[in-house]
Design a protein around this motif. Structure first.
Motif: not given
Length: 410
Positions: A170-173, A305-306, A348-351, A353-355
């Motif tokens: 949830d906090i990548l980057g 996620h990647r 979603p690729i843009a996020l 993480t999960h929604t």
């Protein structure tokens, strides 16, 4: 009648400019899924109950027909079951990820989480690193257990769930300082995470990984707390025998809790390099002795996620081949069957993480083939205005236990 669920973890997404404003499901070449959609029914289903986080744990429980509000006791306890560990009533388990933190001179709290999976480190490498950490982190209260790839667990005897922990994906980057543990034992958990970075940064395995151009597993990240789970068996609940095909401990653990058989597939990895064909063949073989099989495929979620657009599209195309093999083989055998294809949640690729958004589902019944003009994707499923509001009740309909009018609403 045989029943097959094909679960593409995190398969749903949002339109992407790189795909001409299509979602990966729309962009993928998936003739078998589209054919199943034309001959079946499609719609949207809410797999994440209100008030719960959009994790694969709550979502897959929901898809399997177990109300997460009633049965969810945390993510890690389900994974622990798959690892063969046992929990006492006062135990608390935690997920223990090997992650990649930024390798710089900044204080620990100012580091950035670069990769929640350390480039999907191998289980063999991770096991060696975990054994090394236990020499320094282990004590009479803590028991460490090896899982698969980057996913491992800690059982804390007489631990507490009154703690606020953040999933690393949830906090990548992001800088980790705002997401460090809070609550009971937060200082001890943080100390373990800080010490793991000091211990692992120059471990020979990580030195070699960096030489190979791979992300090092230079820290652990602790999250996913929970207590001993209790589920009614799948057979008692639905009156049929069931089996699970998955490469990840979470789904295997759900199967253990539900007293389903776990089917091992050689080369199943939980990423895009998994043995897709092996899973398809295992599903057909399993249906010779079971009424129901749940084929869980993790690859789209990992690609989400990647941030890997092309790989997410490709993983969906591989899943389509799984669906095609199962359908064609059962047709050749003259079996009556129902297939349900769906994600557990969007990733979603843009996020990355999960929604909690509803996900597209299709249900195909070989004895009641429809003649529709559907394709299987988020837009087509939404256009039917068929929306399943209570996700955990969809399984009963799929297994012919309820009428669709009783549960679905527009």
């Amino acid at each position: 009648m045989k029943y097959i669920v094909i679960l593409g973890d995190g398969m749903a997404d949002e339109p992407l400019e790189a795909l001409d404003n299509q979602t990966p499901l729309q962009a993928a070449h998936k003739p078998y899924m589209d054919s199943l959609a034309k001959g079946g029914i499609i719609g949207l289903v809410h797999t994440i109950p209100e008030g719960l986080s959009p994790g694969s744990d709550t979502a897959n429980l929901s898809v399997m027909g177990y109300d997460p509000h009633q049965y969810y006791s945390g993510r890690s306890p389900l994974e622990v079951l798959s690892m063969g560990a046992t929990m006492e009533e006062k135990d608390v388990s935690f997920r223990c990820n090997f992650v990649t933190l930024s390798d710089d001179d900044k204080p620990y709290k100012d580091k950035v989480i670069l990769d929640h999976s350390a480039d999907e480190i191998t289980t063999e490498e991770a096991h060696e690193l975990l054994i090394y950490l236990v020499e320094y982190l282990g004590n009479s209260q803590l028991a460490f257990h090896t899982g698969t790839s980057y996913r491992h667990a800690i059982i804390w005897h007489d631990g507490s769930t009154d703690v606020n922990l953040t999933p690393p994906h949830d906090i990548l980057g992001k800088t980790i300082g705002n997401y460090l543990p809070k609550g009971d034992n937060a200082d001890k958990i943080e100390q373990m995470m800080v010490l793991s970075y000091k211990l692992l940064s120059n471990h020979p395995i990580n030195v070699k990984r960096k030489e190979q151009g791979l992300n090092p597993a230079n820290a652990i990240w602790i999250w996913g707390e929970g207590t001993k789970p209790t589920l009614p068996s799948f057979q008692e609940k639905y009156g049929i025998t069931g089996a699970m095909i998955s490469a990840v401990d979470l789904l295997k653990g759900i199967a253990v809790a539900a007293k389903m058989d776990n089917i091992h597939v050689e080369g199943a990895t939980g990423n895009i390099h998994t043995n897709f064909k092996g899973k398809a063949k295992a599903a057909v073989e399993t249906l010779q002795t079971h009424d129901f099989v749940y084929v869980h495929i993790e690859a789209p979620d990992e690609c989400g996620h990647r941030g890997e657009i092309a790989n997410k599209v490709k993983s969906i195309e591989y899943i389509d081949e799984v669906a095609g093999y199962i359908k064609e083989t059962l047709d050749e055998k003259g079996e009556d069957y129902r297939i349900m294809v769906l994600p557990d949640h969007p990733t979603p690729i843009a996020l990355r993480t999960h929604t909690s958004n509803p996900v597209p589902y299709l249900i195909y019944d070989s004895t009641q083939v429809q003649n529709n003009h559907h394709t299987y994707d988020e837009v087509s499923c939404e256009a039917t205005h068929r929306r399943w509001q209570v996700g955990h009740t969809l399984m009963a309909y799929f297994l012919n236990k309820t009428a669709i009018e009783e549960e679905a609403s527009c």
